[in-house]
Design a protein around this motif. Structure first.
Motif, mmCIF file in Angstrom:
data_model
loop_
_atom_site.group_PDB
_atom_site.id
_atom_site.type_symbol
_atom_site.label_atom_id
_atom_site.label_comp_id
_atom_site.label_asym_id
_atom_site.label_seq_id
_atom_site.Cartn_x
_atom_site.Cartn_y
_atom_site.Cartn_z
ATOM 1 N N LEU A 1 0.806 -1.217 0.000
ATOM 2 C CA LEU A 1 0.000 0.000 0.000
ATOM 3 C C LEU A 1 0.845 1.276 0.000
ATOM 4 C CD1 LEU A 1 -2.784 -1.046 2.537
ATOM 5 C CD2 LEU A 1 -2.974 -0.891 0.045
ATOM 6 N N MET A 2 2.127 1.159 0.267
ATOM 7 C CA MET A 2 3.015 2.326 0.269
ATOM 8 C C MET A 2 3.339 2.694 -1.175
ATOM 9 S SD MET A 2 3.362 2.867 3.499
ATOM 10 C CE MET A 2 4.765 3.882 3.809
ATOM 11 N N ARG A 3 3.219 3.972 -1.489
ATOM 12 C CA ARG A 3 3.571 4.442 -2.832
ATOM 13 C C ARG A 3 5.075 4.683 -2.889
ATOM 14 N NH1 ARG A 3 -1.093 8.908 -2.860
ATOM 15 N NH2 ARG A 3 -2.857 7.518 -3.201
ATOM 16 N N ILE A 4 5.714 4.089 -3.860
ATOM 17 C CA ILE A 4 7.154 4.256 -4.049
ATOM 18 C C ILE A 4 7.368 4.779 -5.458
ATOM 19 C CG2 ILE A 4 9.387 3.098 -4.162
ATOM 20 C CD1 ILE A 4 8.316 1.067 -2.148
ATOM 21 N N SER A 5 8.184 5.830 -5.567
ATOM 22 C CA SER A 5 8.473 6.390 -6.888
ATOM 23 C C SER A 5 9.967 6.663 -7.006
ATOM 24 C CB SER A 5 7.671 7.673 -7.126
ATOM 25 O OG SER A 5 7.979 8.634 -6.137
ATOM 26 N N VAL A 6 10.437 6.617 -8.232
ATOM 27 C CA VAL A 6 11.851 6.853 -8.525
ATOM 28 C C VAL A 6 11.935 7.990 -9.524
ATOM 29 C CG1 VAL A 6 13.968 5.834 -9.455
ATOM 30 C CG2 VAL A 6 12.395 4.423 -8.139
ATOM 31 N N ASP A 7 12.748 8.989 -9.192
ATOM 32 C CA ASP A 7 12.970 10.103 -10.112
ATOM 33 C C ASP A 7 13.724 9.549 -11.323
ATOM 34 O OD1 ASP A 7 14.764 12.325 -11.267
ATOM 35 O OD2 ASP A 7 13.292 13.422 -10.049
ATOM 36 N N PRO A 8 13.199 9.751 -12.553
ATOM 37 C CA PRO A 8 13.829 9.151 -13.731
ATOM 38 C C PRO A 8 15.221 9.712 -14.037
ATOM 39 C CG PRO A 8 11.937 10.499 -14.357
ATOM 40 C CD PRO A 8 11.983 10.466 -12.874
ATOM 41 N N VAL A 9 15.532 10.919 -13.553
ATOM 42 C CA VAL A 9 16.825 11.526 -13.845
ATOM 43 C C VAL A 9 17.843 11.204 -12.758
ATOM 44 C CG1 VAL A 9 18.025 13.722 -14.220
ATOM 45 C CG2 VAL A 9 15.723 13.385 -15.140
ATOM 46 N N THR A 10 17.481 11.472 -11.499
ATOM 47 C CA THR A 10 18.434 11.304 -10.389
ATOM 48 C C THR A 10 18.387 9.913 -9.760
ATOM 49 O OG1 THR A 10 16.854 12.078 -8.730
ATOM 50 C CG2 THR A 10 18.222 13.752 -9.832
ATOM 51 N N HIS A 11 17.339 9.161 -10.051
ATOM 52 C CA HIS A 11 17.104 7.836 -9.473
ATOM 53 C C HIS A 11 16.929 7.882 -7.958
ATOM 54 C CE1 HIS A 11 19.335 6.265 -13.230
ATOM 55 N NE2 HIS A 11 18.067 6.498 -13.496
ATOM 56 N N GLU A 12 16.534 9.050 -7.440
ATOM 57 C CA GLU A 12 16.206 9.184 -6.018
ATOM 58 C C GLU A 12 14.871 8.495 -5.771
ATOM 59 O OE1 GLU A 12 17.925 10.742 -3.458
ATOM 60 O OE2 GLU A 12 19.585 10.884 -4.892
ATOM 61 N N TRP B 1 11.482 -3.038 -0.181
ATOM 62 C CA TRP B 1 12.830 -3.147 -0.727
ATOM 63 C C TRP B 1 12.801 -3.792 -2.115
ATOM 64 C CZ3 TRP B 1 15.974 -7.356 -1.969
ATOM 65 C CH2 TRP B 1 17.306 -7.044 -2.242
ATOM 66 N N LEU B 2 12.058 -4.899 -2.234
ATOM 67 C CA LEU B 2 11.983 -5.582 -3.533
ATOM 68 C C LEU B 2 11.393 -4.672 -4.608
ATOM 69 C CD1 LEU B 2 10.752 -9.104 -2.366
ATOM 70 C CD2 LEU B 2 13.002 -8.537 -3.335
ATOM 71 N N ARG B 3 10.314 -3.978 -4.251
ATOM 72 C CA ARG B 3 9.666 -3.099 -5.231
ATOM 73 C C ARG B 3 10.553 -1.912 -5.586
ATOM 74 N NH1 ARG B 3 5.005 0.282 -4.079
ATOM 75 N NH2 ARG B 3 5.026 -0.830 -2.104
ATOM 76 N N ALA B 4 11.207 -1.319 -4.596
ATOM 77 C CA ALA B 4 12.084 -0.175 -4.855
ATOM 78 C C ALA B 4 13.254 -0.590 -5.749
ATOM 79 C CB ALA B 4 12.591 0.407 -3.544
ATOM 80 N N ARG B 5 13.840 -1.769 -5.488
ATOM 81 C CA ARG B 5 14.951 -2.241 -6.327
ATOM 82 C C ARG B 5 14.486 -2.448 -7.774
ATOM 83 N NH1 ARG B 5 19.440 -0.913 -5.031
ATOM 84 N NH2 ARG B 5 20.270 -2.532 -6.326
ATOM 85 N N ARG B 6 13.285 -2.997 -7.928
ATOM 86 C CA ARG B 6 12.753 -3.209 -9.281
ATOM 87 C C ARG B 6 12.531 -1.872 -9.982
ATOM 88 N NH1 ARG B 6 7.555 -3.200 -10.657
ATOM 89 N NH2 ARG B 6 6.885 -3.618 -8.534
ATOM 90 N N LEU B 7 11.978 -0.896 -9.271
ATOM 91 C CA LEU B 7 11.719 0.422 -9.869
ATOM 92 C C LEU B 7 13.011 1.155 -10.205
ATOM 93 C CD1 LEU B 7 8.703 1.585 -7.662
ATOM 94 C CD2 LEU B 7 8.647 0.882 -10.072
ATOM 95 N N ILE B 8 14.015 1.016 -9.363
ATOM 96 C CA ILE B 8 15.320 1.632 -9.654
ATOM 97 C C ILE B 8 15.920 0.998 -10.907
ATOM 98 C CG2 ILE B 8 17.706 1.844 -8.835
ATOM 99 C CD1 ILE B 8 16.513 2.068 -5.972
ATOM 100 N N GLY B 9 15.837 -0.319 -11.013
ATOM 101 C CA GLY B 9 16.339 -1.015 -12.202
ATOM 102 C C GLY B 9 15.627 -0.561 -13.465
ATOM 103 N N GLN B 10 14.313 -0.381 -13.376
ATOM 104 C CA GLN B 10 13.548 0.093 -14.529
ATOM 105 C C GLN B 10 13.942 1.514 -14.892
ATOM 106 O OE1 GLN B 10 9.452 -0.443 -13.356
ATOM 107 N NE2 GLN B 10 9.443 -2.625 -13.883
ATOM 108 N N ALA B 11 14.150 2.359 -13.875
ATOM 109 C CA ALA B 11 14.532 3.746 -14.142
ATOM 110 C C ALA B 11 15.912 3.812 -14.803
ATOM 111 C CB ALA B 11 14.522 4.559 -12.859
ATOM 112 N N ARG B 12 16.837 2.983 -14.344
ATOM 113 C CA ARG B 12 18.188 2.964 -14.924
ATOM 114 C C ARG B 12 18.182 2.428 -16.346
ATOM 115 N NH1 ARG B 12 21.248 1.017 -9.492
ATOM 116 N NH2 ARG B 12 21.377 3.091 -8.570
#
Length: 180
Positions: A90-101, A162-173
Protein backbone atom coordinates in the motif's frame (compact mmCIF):
# COMPACT_ATOMS: atom_id res chain seq x y z
CA UNK A 1 -26.93 -2.93 55.57
CA UNK A 2 -26.71 -2.86 51.80
CA UNK A 3 -24.58 -5.47 50.10
CA UNK A 4 -21.40 -4.07 48.63
CA UNK A 5 -20.86 -4.62 44.97
CA UNK A 6 -17.64 -6.59 44.67
CA UNK A 7 -17.55 -6.42 40.88
CA UNK A 8 -15.08 -4.27 39.03
CA UNK A 9 -16.35 -0.73 38.44
CA UNK A 10 -17.45 -0.08 34.87
CA UNK A 11 -15.32 2.42 32.97
CA UNK A 12 -16.93 5.80 32.36
CA UNK A 13 -17.28 7.54 29.04
CA UNK A 14 -14.21 9.67 29.75
CA UNK A 15 -11.99 6.57 29.65
CA UNK A 16 -13.12 6.05 26.04
CA UNK A 17 -13.17 9.70 25.02
CA UNK A 18 -9.57 10.56 25.89
CA UNK A 19 -7.92 7.76 23.86
CA UNK A 20 -10.35 8.39 21.00
CA UNK A 21 -9.44 12.09 20.89
CA UNK A 22 -5.71 11.30 21.02
CA UNK A 23 -6.05 8.75 18.20
CA UNK A 24 -8.12 11.17 16.10
CA UNK A 25 -5.57 13.99 16.56
CA UNK A 26 -2.69 11.69 15.59
CA UNK A 27 -4.59 10.39 12.56
CA UNK A 28 -5.52 13.95 11.51
CA UNK A 29 -1.88 15.01 11.67
CA UNK A 30 -0.83 11.93 9.71
CA UNK A 31 -3.61 12.50 7.15
CA UNK A 32 -2.27 16.00 6.44
CA UNK A 33 1.16 14.58 5.57
CA UNK A 34 -0.27 11.58 3.75
CA UNK A 35 0.36 12.62 0.16
CA UNK A 36 3.80 14.15 0.74
CA UNK A 37 6.67 12.17 -0.66
CA UNK A 38 9.54 11.47 1.71
CA UNK A 39 12.96 10.17 0.73
CA UNK A 40 13.26 6.41 1.02
CA UNK A 41 16.71 5.09 1.82
CA UNK A 42 16.46 1.64 0.27
CA UNK A 43 19.80 0.57 1.69
CA UNK A 44 18.49 1.24 5.23
CA UNK A 45 15.24 -0.73 5.07
CA UNK A 46 16.89 -3.71 6.78
CA UNK A 47 17.75 -1.80 9.98
CA UNK A 48 14.36 -1.77 11.75
CA UNK A 49 13.60 -5.48 11.13
CA UNK A 50 17.15 -6.44 12.14
CA UNK A 51 16.93 -4.49 15.40
CA UNK A 52 13.53 -5.92 16.16
CA UNK A 53 14.78 -9.42 15.34
CA UNK A 54 17.56 -8.99 17.92
CA UNK A 55 15.05 -7.73 20.50
CA UNK A 56 12.64 -10.60 19.75
CA UNK A 57 15.42 -13.20 19.80
CA UNK A 58 16.68 -11.93 23.16
CA UNK A 59 13.15 -11.98 24.53
CA UNK A 60 12.48 -15.52 23.30
CA UNK A 61 15.89 -16.69 24.51
CA UNK A 62 15.43 -15.19 27.98
CA UNK A 63 11.75 -16.14 28.37
CA UNK A 64 10.89 -18.79 25.76
CA UNK A 65 7.25 -19.61 25.07
CA UNK A 66 6.03 -22.89 26.50
CA UNK A 67 3.88 -25.60 24.98
CA UNK A 68 1.37 -24.28 22.46
CA UNK A 69 2.87 -20.83 22.88
CA UNK A 70 5.36 -21.68 20.13
CA UNK A 71 2.53 -22.60 17.76
CA UNK A 72 0.68 -19.36 18.52
CA UNK A 73 3.89 -17.41 17.94
CA UNK A 74 4.38 -19.09 14.55
CA UNK A 75 0.78 -18.32 13.59
CA UNK A 76 1.23 -14.70 14.72
CA UNK A 77 4.50 -14.43 12.79
CA UNK A 78 2.72 -15.63 9.63
CA UNK A 79 -0.28 -13.35 10.16
CA UNK A 80 2.04 -10.41 10.81
CA UNK A 81 4.02 -11.21 7.67
CA UNK A 82 0.85 -11.38 5.56
CA UNK A 83 -0.44 -8.07 6.92
CA UNK A 84 3.02 -6.49 6.67
CA UNK A 85 3.33 -7.52 3.03
CA UNK A 86 -0.06 -5.98 2.31
CA UNK A 87 0.86 -2.80 4.18
CA UNK A 88 4.12 -2.59 2.23
CA UNK A 89 2.17 -2.94 -1.03
CA UNK A 90 0.00 0.00 0.00
CA UNK A 91 3.01 2.33 0.27
CA UNK A 92 3.57 4.44 -2.83
CA UNK A 93 7.15 4.26 -4.05
CA UNK A 94 8.47 6.39 -6.89
CA UNK A 95 11.85 6.85 -8.53
CA UNK A 96 12.97 10.10 -10.11
CA UNK A 97 13.83 9.15 -13.73
CA UNK A 98 16.83 11.53 -13.85
CA UNK A 99 18.43 11.30 -10.39
CA UNK A 100 17.10 7.84 -9.47
CA UNK A 101 16.21 9.18 -6.02
CA UNK A 102 13.60 6.98 -4.36
CA UNK A 103 10.70 8.46 -2.43
CA UNK A 104 7.75 7.01 -0.60
CA UNK A 105 4.37 8.25 0.48
CA UNK A 106 1.66 6.47 2.34
CA UNK A 107 -1.61 5.96 0.55
CA UNK A 108 -4.99 6.60 2.17
CA UNK A 109 -5.46 2.82 2.16
CA UNK A 110 -2.46 2.54 4.51
CA UNK A 111 -4.13 4.91 6.96
CA UNK A 112 -7.38 2.95 6.77
CA UNK A 113 -5.39 -0.28 7.33
CA UNK A 114 -3.81 1.11 10.51
CA UNK A 115 -7.16 2.47 11.70
CA UNK A 116 -8.80 -0.95 11.26
CA UNK A 117 -6.04 -2.58 13.32
CA UNK A 118 -6.56 0.03 16.08
CA UNK A 119 -10.32 -0.51 16.04
CA UNK A 120 -9.97 -4.30 16.26
CA UNK A 121 -7.58 -4.00 19.19
CA UNK A 122 -9.85 -1.49 20.96
CA UNK A 123 -12.93 -3.62 20.32
CA UNK A 124 -11.38 -6.71 21.85
CA UNK A 125 -10.12 -4.76 24.85
CA UNK A 126 -13.45 -3.02 25.40
CA UNK A 127 -15.47 -6.22 25.03
CA UNK A 128 -13.40 -7.80 27.76
CA UNK A 129 -13.60 -4.69 29.99
CA UNK A 130 -17.38 -4.57 29.68
CA UNK A 131 -17.77 -8.14 30.81
CA UNK A 132 -17.99 -9.63 27.35
CA UNK A 133 -16.33 -12.85 26.39
CA UNK A 134 -13.28 -13.24 28.56
CA UNK A 135 -10.28 -14.55 26.70
CA UNK A 136 -8.30 -15.63 29.78
CA UNK A 137 -4.99 -15.42 27.98
CA UNK A 138 -1.68 -15.79 29.74
CA UNK A 139 -0.04 -12.35 29.64
CA UNK A 140 3.41 -13.80 28.94
CA UNK A 141 2.07 -15.82 26.01
CA UNK A 142 0.15 -12.80 24.69
CA UNK A 143 3.35 -10.75 24.83
CA UNK A 144 5.24 -13.46 22.93
CA UNK A 145 2.51 -13.61 20.30
CA UNK A 146 2.53 -9.83 19.86
CA UNK A 147 6.34 -9.80 19.56
CA UNK A 148 6.15 -12.48 16.84
CA UNK A 149 3.33 -10.60 15.07
CA UNK A 150 5.29 -7.33 15.08
CA UNK A 151 8.42 -9.10 13.81
CA UNK A 152 6.48 -10.57 10.88
CA UNK A 153 4.74 -7.25 10.14
CA UNK A 154 7.89 -5.13 10.16
CA UNK A 155 10.03 -7.63 8.28
CA UNK A 156 7.54 -8.35 5.51
CA UNK A 157 6.61 -4.70 5.02
CA UNK A 158 10.22 -3.64 4.64
CA UNK A 159 11.05 -6.64 2.44
CA UNK A 160 8.18 -5.89 0.06
CA UNK A 161 9.17 -2.22 -0.11
CA UNK A 162 12.83 -3.15 -0.73
CA UNK A 163 11.98 -5.58 -3.53
CA UNK A 164 9.67 -3.10 -5.23
CA UNK A 165 12.08 -0.17 -4.86
CA UNK A 166 14.95 -2.24 -6.33
CA UNK A 167 12.75 -3.21 -9.28
CA UNK A 168 11.72 0.42 -9.87
CA UNK A 169 15.32 1.63 -9.65
CA UNK A 170 16.34 -1.02 -12.20
CA UNK A 171 13.55 0.09 -14.53
CA UNK A 172 14.53 3.75 -14.14
CA UNK A 173 18.19 2.96 -14.92
CA UNK A 174 17.15 0.94 -17.97
CA UNK A 175 14.87 3.75 -19.15
CA UNK A 176 11.78 1.55 -18.91
CA UNK A 177 8.50 3.16 -17.90
CA UNK A 178 7.49 1.93 -14.41
CA UNK A 179 4.62 -0.50 -14.10
CA UNK A 180 1.52 0.89 -12.47
Amino acid sequence: MAAMNASTPQPGWISYAIPAVVILVVLALRWRRLGRARPLKVERLWIVPALYLVIAALGFWRFPPVGLGWLWCLIALGAGAALGWQRGRLMRISVDPVTHEVSQSASPATMVFVLVLILIRSGVRNAEALGGPAFHVDVAMLTDVLIAFALGLLSAQRTEMWLRARRLIGQARAGVAPEV
